[in-house]
Design a protein around this motif. Structure first.
Motif, mmCIF file in Angstrom:
data_model
loop_
_atom_site.group_PDB
_atom_site.id
_atom_site.type_symbol
_atom_site.label_atom_id
_atom_site.label_comp_id
_atom_site.label_asym_id
_atom_site.label_seq_id
_atom_site.Cartn_x
_atom_site.Cartn_y
_atom_site.Cartn_z
ATOM 1 N N ASP A 163 30.070 -6.830 6.042
ATOM 2 C CA ASP A 163 28.967 -6.210 6.776
ATOM 3 C C ASP A 163 29.244 -4.711 6.814
ATOM 4 O O ASP A 163 30.139 -4.248 7.512
ATOM 5 N N SER A 227 18.944 -3.280 5.905
ATOM 6 C CA SER A 227 19.273 -4.631 5.453
ATOM 7 C C SER A 227 20.110 -4.592 4.172
ATOM 8 O O SER A 227 21.122 -5.316 4.050
ATOM 9 N N LYS A 230 23.578 -3.201 4.935
ATOM 10 C CA LYS A 230 24.370 -4.227 5.616
ATOM 11 C C LYS A 230 25.023 -5.181 4.620
ATOM 12 O O LYS A 230 26.200 -5.538 4.752
ATOM 13 N N ARG A 231 24.273 -5.568 3.581
ATOM 14 C CA ARG A 231 24.757 -6.585 2.647
ATOM 15 C C ARG A 231 25.524 -6.022 1.457
ATOM 16 O O ARG A 231 26.446 -6.655 0.958
ATOM 17 N N THR A 232 25.130 -4.822 0.999
ATOM 18 C CA THR A 232 25.708 -4.309 -0.251
ATOM 19 C C THR A 232 26.386 -2.947 -0.107
ATOM 20 O O THR A 232 27.101 -2.531 -1.013
#
Length: 438
Positions: A163, A227, A230-232
């Protein structure tokens, strides 16, 4: 303390306190011939499963020598509270370099380089807190060049997924998405009102619809931006769309406040010269403000001009907020003067107290979103930084709702309709008001 000027350290404290929370995605920084004592990079809120990946390449020193004490050159992590104590240690000469303090967490010092020009390190952070990654150079007249790639993240779940959003900001994608849905809903309701009240719709109502749509799109892009980060660890282009819609939203919102404040479309189909000048000031300033926002967000505090751009953004924002108040004040003043010279203007003055209310609401909105929200960011624990975002968005939503409700299209707007009985009542009320003031 010759090796580490105290003013430079105070300057870093100011940097840390004046900067807003960053998302701390994967950052690539290019440092060239820099002799600053401290160079702050991103700030990040770690959980007990925090990680820092640091890759530094193309390292070049201005005067490489075996006599240089490179243990005084390197990277460390430090909380804001700890840094204040480090400053005290330096001032009292208990230490000569921040890297020598037991209050900071050493990540990598250049004495481990040997003859290499690059290094990779993975630092595990188990003490949950908000840290700033800092590069310290306590060697006088030493200029450093290097490429720095930093990635800070927290591991979550049993699978250890990454995260890249700071603790306290990891819920932001959902928050921004929910607010975007709210604004899209409001835009739909506004379209319904326009359709049902076509005979009483003014041009300003279509402009208000555009402001709602841009705000909704801006929040949607910000939700996608956060978003993906957060993920990448990268926005994948959503940051570009966010900046575009943020730019358009800022210009249209300030323009809308000016137009409503002047009574354009509602009371008169034109703008006076002084009102046009306000727009000619606000719009270019918004362009400068958005450029400053892009620079400060994309470069981070490691850039040498970061503080200057941050100050430009704050100054321009304050000037814009003050400028949009003038048209509202002028409208109130003109209506009051007209009420004393034109009999038919008396009812306008009594029924356009809405402008006074709008003036107060604009001031409250500006104060809350610029001062109160910043105070919340400062005093709130890093775990709950999302609350300041929610507070600011709720205040903005309330301002939009008030503006839309009070200036909605209506067949019998109480501040437009004039008849003889209302005129007499208004004139009598004005007379009583004057006697009371005397």
């Amino acid at each position: 303390m010759a090796s580490l000027p105290f003013l430079s350290l105070c300057f870093f404290v100011f940097l840390s306190l004046s900067s807003s929370p960053t998302s701390a995605e994967i950052r690539v920084s290019d440092i060239r011939s820099d002799d600053r004592t401290v160079i702050p990079f991103d700030e990040f809120g770690f959980t007990h499963r925090g990680r820092l990946e640091l890759h530094v390449s193309q390292i070049s020193l201005s005067n490489p020598s075996s006599e240089l004490d490179l243990s005084k050159v390197g990277f460390f992590l430090c909380t804001r509270d700890s840094w204040l104590h480090v400053l005290q240690q330096l001032e009292e000469r208990d230490i000569t370099c921040a890297l020598g303090s037991e209050l900071i967490k050493n990540v990598y010092t250049f004495n481990s380089l040997n003859e290499a020009k690059s290094f990779d390190t993975l630092y595990n952070e188990t003490d949950a807190d908000r840290y700033t990654l800092v590069f310290a150079n306590c060697v006088l007249q030493l200029k450093v060049s290097m490429n720095v790639r930093s990635a800070m993240y927290n591991l979550e779940g049993k699978n250890g997924g990454r995260d890249y959003l700071s603790a306290g900001m990891t819920v932001l994608p959902r928050i921004y998405f929910l607010f975007s849905l709210t604004y899209f809903t409001l835009a739909g309701v506004w379209i319904y009102f326009i359709y049902k009240k076509l005979l009483t719709v003014f041009r300003i109502h279509f402009f208000m619809l555009a402001v709602l749509a841009l705000k909704a799109l801006n929040l949607l892009c910000e939700a996608e931006d956060k978003s993906y980060i957060k993920r990448t660890g990268s926005a994948h282009g959503w940051d570009v769309l966010f900046y575009i819609f943020s730019f358009l939203k800022g210009i249209t919102l300030f323009t809308l406040i000016v137009l409503i404040g002047t009574g354009w479309s509602f009371l008169k189909p034109y703008l006076q010269d002084k009102e046009k000048k306000v727009l000619m000031i606000v719009i270019p300033l918004q362009v400068v403000a958005n450029i400053a926002q892009v620079v400060t967000d994309e470069t981070g505090p490691f850039g040498q001009d970061w503080v200057t751009w941050k100050q430009v953004f704050l100054l321009v924002d304050v000037v814009c907020c003050c400028a949009v108040l003038f048209p509202i004040v002028w409208s109130i003043k003109n209506l009051r003067e007209a009420a004393r010279t034109d009999g038919k203007a008396a009812v306008n003055l009594m029924k356009l107290t809405l402008f006074r209310h709008y003036y107060i609401v604009v001031i409250c909105y500006i104060y809350f979103t610029r001062v109160v929200v910043y105070a919340l960011e400062t005093i709130t624990s890093y775990r709950y930084l999302w609350t300041s975002v929610v507070a600011g968005e709720l205040a903005t939503l309330a301002f939009y709702a008030f503006t839309g409700y009070k200036f909605r299209p209506e067949a019998h707007n109480p501040y437009f309709v004039i008849d003889d009985e209302e005129e007499e009542a208004a004139a009598e009320a004005l007379k009583l008001e004057d006697e009371f003031e005397l």
